[in-house]
Design an enzyme around this catalytic site. Structure first.
Site, PDB file in Angstrom:
ATOM      1  N   THR A  81       0.598  -1.296  -0.354  1.00 37.48           N
ATOM      2  CA  THR A  81       0.492   0.326  -0.109  1.00 37.48           C
ATOM      3  C   THR A  81       0.709   1.222   0.391  1.00 37.48           C
ATOM      4  O   THR A  81       0.323   2.438  -0.586  1.00 37.48           O
ATOM      5  CB  THR A  81      -1.465  -0.311   1.067  1.00 37.48           C
TER       6      THR A  81
ATOM      7  N   LYS B 126      -8.280  -1.535  -4.692  1.00 40.00           N
ATOM      8  CA  LYS B 126      -7.868  -2.910  -3.378  1.00 40.00           C
ATOM      9  C   LYS B 126      -9.662  -3.662  -3.510  1.00 40.00           C
ATOM     10  O   LYS B 126      -9.847  -3.568  -2.625  1.00 40.00           O
ATOM     11  CB  LYS B 126      -7.687  -2.251  -1.762  1.00 40.00           C
TER      12      LYS B 126
ATOM     13  N   ASP C  28      -6.049   0.651   3.920  1.00 36.39           N
ATOM     14  CA  ASP C  28      -5.203   0.658   2.856  1.00 36.39           C
ATOM     15  C   ASP C  28      -6.108   1.124   1.635  1.00 36.39           C
ATOM     16  O   ASP C  28      -5.947   1.741   0.119  1.00 36.39           O
ATOM     17  CB  ASP C  28      -4.561  -0.685   2.249  1.00 36.39           C
TER      18      ASP C  28
ATOM     19  N   ASN D 109      11.449  -2.143  -0.341  1.00 32.44           N
ATOM     20  CA  ASN D 109      10.725  -0.675   0.182  1.00 32.44           C
ATOM     21  C   ASN D 109      11.987  -1.904   1.786  1.00 32.44           C
ATOM     22  O   ASN D 109      11.500  -2.709   2.201  1.00 32.44           O
ATOM     23  CB  ASN D 109       9.539  -1.376   0.580  1.00 32.44           C
TER      24      ASN D 109
END
EC number: 6.3.3.3
Length: 221
Positions: free
Chosen positions: A15, A33, A50, A172
């Site tokens: 997200t 989503k 999210d 990430n």
């Protein structure tokens, strides 16, 4: 262009990266989503944080139900939550639920998955089967932590085995104290054929606008 966003694990940061990409994209943008568990009750019904983040980052405005048609309160595997709620999540049900017209009229669309790539959605059906039917290119979010090399390469192999294209991947950083993180990232860059769209460092405060500065969407072209 429509892309499906998946991750190496449940908490890889799909997200955050999806929101960052939506904020960094040009033209009209839309984030979806379709399936979300761990939703909270509100005056308007079940809402997922999210999904709401994607809505906030999108320039195209849709009703919540169009963004997140399958919402479940328990923070458990969606196919279990769906069974408890008496809801059938199937490939056909997903096809019927997504806002196809809006997607086709939008310049940059991200469809964010739930969990990892091989998420079960019902008995005998998995989310990757639905994505394969759509033939959407996939953007992989790699959570940079111990074990990410195996998780990333297995996911890439599974995506390609399904006959789909990995359009790009984003690292990430999840563990600020991970040893040899640069070496792990270098391995991924050398062994994943798809372009690395960027590596987002560990952020003390989760901030999609800050994360977007580390992502180069022009590499998708």
């Amino acid at each position: 262009m429509i892309y499906f966003v998946t991750g190496t694990d449940t908490d890889a940061g799909k997200t955050l990266i999806s929101e960052a990409m939506l904020r960094g994209a040009t033209g009209s943008t839309l984030g979806l989503k379709p399936i979300a568990s761990g939703c909270e009750q509100s005056n308007d019904g079940l809402r997922n944080a999210d999904a709401q983040a994607l809505m906030s980052a999108s320039s195209v405005e849709l009703d919540y139900k169009q963004v997140n048609p399958f919402a479940f309160e328990p923070a458990i595997a969606p196919h279990i939550a769906a069974e408890q709620a008496g809801v059938a999540i199937t490939c056909q049900a997903l096809n019927d639920a997504i806002p196809v017209d809006a997607m086709m009229q939008t310049d940059f669309v991200l469809v964010e998955g739930a969990g990892g790539w091989l998420l079960p959605i019902s008995h005998g059906q998995t989310l990757d089967q639905w994505v394969a039917k759509q033939q959407w290119p996939v953007i992989l979010v790699v959570g940079i932590k111990l074990g990410c090399l195996n998780h990333a390469m297995l996911t890439i192999k599974s995506i390609e085995t399904a006959g789909l294209t990995v359009a790009g991947w984003v690292g990430n950083q999840l563990d600020p104290d991970m040893e040899y993180a640069p070496e792990n990232i270098a391995y991924l860059k050398a062994n994943i054929k798809a372009p690395c769209l960027g590596v987002v460092p560990y952020l003390q405060r989760v901030n999609a606008q800050a994360a977007s500065a580390y992502i180069d969407l022009s590499l998708l072209d």
